[in-house]
Design an enzyme around this catalytic site. Sequence first.
Site, PDB file in Angstrom:
ATOM      1  N   LYS A  70      43.487  19.142   0.809  1.00  0.00           N
ATOM      2  CA  LYS A  70      44.646  18.852   1.659  1.00  0.00           C
ATOM      3  C   LYS A  70      44.410  17.655   2.592  1.00  0.00           C
ATOM      4  O   LYS A  70      45.317  16.859   2.821  1.00  0.00           O
ATOM      5  CB  LYS A  70      45.023  20.087   2.472  1.00  0.00           C
ATOM      6  CG  LYS A  70      45.652  21.187   1.621  1.00  0.00           C
ATOM      7  CD  LYS A  70      46.095  22.375   2.451  1.00  0.00           C
ATOM      8  CE  LYS A  70      46.836  23.376   1.584  1.00  0.00           C
ATOM      9  NZ  LYS A  70      47.396  24.494   2.347  1.00  0.00           N
ATOM     10  N   ASP A 106      53.976  24.403   4.589  1.00  0.00           N
ATOM     11  CA  ASP A 106      53.434  25.741   4.896  1.00  0.00           C
ATOM     12  C   ASP A 106      54.088  26.378   6.129  1.00  0.00           C
ATOM     13  O   ASP A 106      54.494  27.542   6.100  1.00  0.00           O
ATOM     14  CB  ASP A 106      51.915  25.670   5.121  1.00  0.00           C
ATOM     15  CG  ASP A 106      51.129  25.663   3.812  1.00  0.00           C
ATOM     16  OD1 ASP A 106      51.663  26.133   2.791  1.00  0.00           O
ATOM     17  OD2 ASP A 106      49.984  25.186   3.825  1.00  0.00           O
TER      18      ASP A 106
HETATM   19  P1  NAP Z   1      40.822  27.709   6.321  1.00  0.00           P
HETATM   20  O1  NAP Z   1      41.348  26.345   6.578  1.00  0.00           O
HETATM   21  O2  NAP Z   1      39.513  27.865   5.614  1.00  0.00           O
HETATM   22  O3  NAP Z   1      40.729  28.463   7.743  1.00  0.00           O
HETATM   23  C1  NAP Z   1      40.209  29.757   7.844  1.00  0.00           C
HETATM   24  C2  NAP Z   1      40.351  30.269   9.284  1.00  0.00           C
HETATM   25  O4  NAP Z   1      39.876  31.617   9.310  1.00  0.00           O
HETATM   26  C3  NAP Z   1      39.536  29.490  10.301  1.00  0.00           C
HETATM   27  O5  NAP Z   1      40.215  29.517  11.531  1.00  0.00           O
HETATM   28  C4  NAP Z   1      38.254  30.306  10.386  1.00  0.00           C
HETATM   29  O6  NAP Z   1      37.615  30.219  11.652  1.00  0.00           O
HETATM   30  C5  NAP Z   1      38.782  31.703  10.226  1.00  0.00           C
HETATM   31  N1  NAP Z   1      37.757  32.584   9.632  1.00  0.00           N
HETATM   32  C6  NAP Z   1      37.223  32.498   8.392  1.00  0.00           C
HETATM   33  N2  NAP Z   1      36.315  33.479   8.204  1.00  0.00           N
HETATM   34  C7  NAP Z   1      36.274  34.179   9.361  1.00  0.00           C
HETATM   35  C8  NAP Z   1      35.528  35.304   9.804  1.00  0.00           C
HETATM   36  N3  NAP Z   1      34.626  35.905   8.998  1.00  0.00           N
HETATM   37  N4  NAP Z   1      35.739  35.773  11.062  1.00  0.00           N
HETATM   38  C9  NAP Z   1      36.652  35.180  11.878  1.00  0.00           C
HETATM   39  N5  NAP Z   1      37.386  34.096  11.528  1.00  0.00           N
HETATM   40  C10 NAP Z   1      37.199  33.610  10.281  1.00  0.00           C
HETATM   41  O7  NAP Z   1      41.867  28.583   5.472  1.00  0.00           O
HETATM   42  P2  NAP Z   1      43.452  28.424   5.440  1.00  0.00           P
HETATM   43  O8  NAP Z   1      43.851  27.483   4.372  1.00  0.00           O
HETATM   44  O9  NAP Z   1      43.920  28.184   6.823  1.00  0.00           O
HETATM   45  O10 NAP Z   1      43.894  29.885   4.942  1.00  0.00           O
HETATM   46  C11 NAP Z   1      43.809  31.019   5.797  1.00  0.00           C
HETATM   47  C12 NAP Z   1      44.464  32.223   5.130  1.00  0.00           C
HETATM   48  O11 NAP Z   1      45.853  31.968   4.943  1.00  0.00           O
HETATM   49  C13 NAP Z   1      43.896  32.536   3.740  1.00  0.00           C
HETATM   50  O12 NAP Z   1      43.838  33.926   3.600  1.00  0.00           O
HETATM   51  C14 NAP Z   1      44.935  31.963   2.800  1.00  0.00           C
HETATM   52  O13 NAP Z   1      44.979  32.643   1.571  1.00  0.00           O
HETATM   53  C15 NAP Z   1      46.213  32.208   3.598  1.00  0.00           C
HETATM   54  N6  NAP Z   1      47.298  31.277   3.220  1.00  0.00           N
HETATM   55  C16 NAP Z   1      48.446  31.830   2.755  1.00  0.00           C
HETATM   56  C17 NAP Z   1      49.493  30.997   2.413  1.00  0.00           C
HETATM   57  C18 NAP Z   1      50.784  31.609   1.904  1.00  0.00           C
HETATM   58  O14 NAP Z   1      51.609  30.867   1.348  1.00  0.00           O
HETATM   59  N7  NAP Z   1      51.007  32.876   2.111  1.00  0.00           N
HETATM   60  C19 NAP Z   1      49.373  29.602   2.540  1.00  0.00           C
HETATM   61  C20 NAP Z   1      48.169  29.075   3.021  1.00  0.00           C
HETATM   62  C21 NAP Z   1      47.126  29.935   3.359  1.00  0.00           C
HETATM   63  P3  NAP Z   1      36.618  28.988  12.039  1.00  0.00           P
HETATM   64  O15 NAP Z   1      37.480  27.875  12.519  1.00  0.00           O
HETATM   65  O16 NAP Z   1      35.757  29.570  13.084  1.00  0.00           O
HETATM   66  O17 NAP Z   1      35.878  28.660  10.756  1.00  0.00           O
END
Ligand code: NAP
Length: 285
Positions: A70, A106
Site C-alpha cells: 500500500k 477503506d
Molecule cells: P497493520 O498495518 O499491520 O496494523 C496492525 C495494527 O495492529 C497495528 O496498530 C499494530 O500495533 C496492532 N497489533 C498487531 N499485533 C498486535 C498485538 N499482538 N497486540 C497489540 N496490537 C497489535 O494491519 P492493517 O492493515 O491495519 O489491518 C488490521 C486489521 O484490519 C487486520 O485484521 C485486517 O484483516 C483488518 N482489515 C479489514 C479490512 C476490511 O475490509 N474489513 C480492511 C483492511 C484491514 P503496532 O503499531 O504496535 O505494531
Amino acid sequence: MVSGHTKVVGVIGSPVRHSLSPTIHNAAFEALQLDWVFTAFEVAPGRGDAAVEAMRTLGLEGLNVTMPHKAAVARTVDRLTPLAEALGAVNCVFRDGETLVGDNTDGAGFVAALREEVAVDPAGLRCVVVGAGGAGRAVAQALGHAGAAEVVIINRSPEPAQLAAVLAGGHGRVGTAADIPAGELVVNATPLGMVTARDIHSSRLPVDATLLHNGQVVADLIYHPATTPLLEAARAAGAVAVNGVGMLVHQAALAFERWTGSAAPTQVMADIVRSELERRARAAG
Ligand code: NAP
C-alpha cells in the site's frame, strides 16, 4: 466469456491467493453483465512499483492493493487523491485517461458499512479505535471526517497512535484502555482475534472484555472468523456487534465505481462474500 475485448482488473498483494476480491468483483461484473474480469496477482514484497508499471504496460483498468504494497504504490502512481496522500497508503488504483490515480476506500467503506449494517452514523459519537496500522489510520481519518465528537486512538506503539490521532483531525487524541467505557463506538483495527493458518482457534482479545457494555457499538474490522472473541464478548455485554464484512464489501464497491463508472451491486457483493466465508468456515471444520 472472456475475450480479447475483456477489461482486466486485479488485486496485488503477498500472500494474495486467499483474497476474496476476485469473488466479490467477478460476481458484480456478472450481475451488471460487464465484460470485465478480476484476478489476483501474487506480487513479492518490494515489487509493488513494478506492478504499477505492469498495470500501465498491460493496459489493466485498475488495481486493488493489499499488504505489503500500500505504501510503495502510493509512491509510484502518477497522482494521489488528497486522502491517499494524507494516509500515505493506496488500496485502489484507477485510470484518469493515461494517468494512474491512487486512492484509498477503506475508511469510507467502514463508515458506509456502519450506516448500512447497524444504522449508525459516527457524527457526534465518542469513538475509540484500537490499532493504528493502515486500516486503523484510514478508519480514524474517516471517523474524524464524518464528524465524530472524539476519536481516541489506543495502540501498542505510541508513534503510529499519534499519527492516527492527527489524521482524525481536531477531535483526535491518543488514549488508553480507560477510555473504552466512555466510547459509544469501539473499533478493533488490530489482527487480534483473526483466524490464521497457525492460530485457527485464536481467543485473543484486543481489549479487556469487562470494559464493554450495553449501549456501545463494537465493530471489528476482522471478517474471518465472522464472530471474533471480541464480538462474542461485546454481544454478551449487551453491545451491538458488527464484523468487517460490510467494510470489505463497501471498500470494494467504491473501488468498483472508480474503475467502471457504474453503481456497484452491493447486495450481490455482500451475498457472495457471506456464502464464500461460510463455505470456507465449513471447509476448515
Ligand atoms: P497493520 O498495518 O499491520 O496494523 C496492525 C495494527 O495492529 C497495528 O496498530 C499494530 O500495533 C496492532 N497489533 C498487531 N499485533 C498486535 C498485538 N499482538 N497486540 C497489540 N496490537 C497489535 O494491519 P492493517 O492493515 O491495519 O489491518 C488490521 C486489521 O484490519 C487486520 O485484521 C485486517 O484483516 C483488518 N482489515 C479489514 C479490512 C476490511 O475490509 N474489513 C480492511 C483492511 C484491514 P503496532 O503499531 O504496535 O505494531
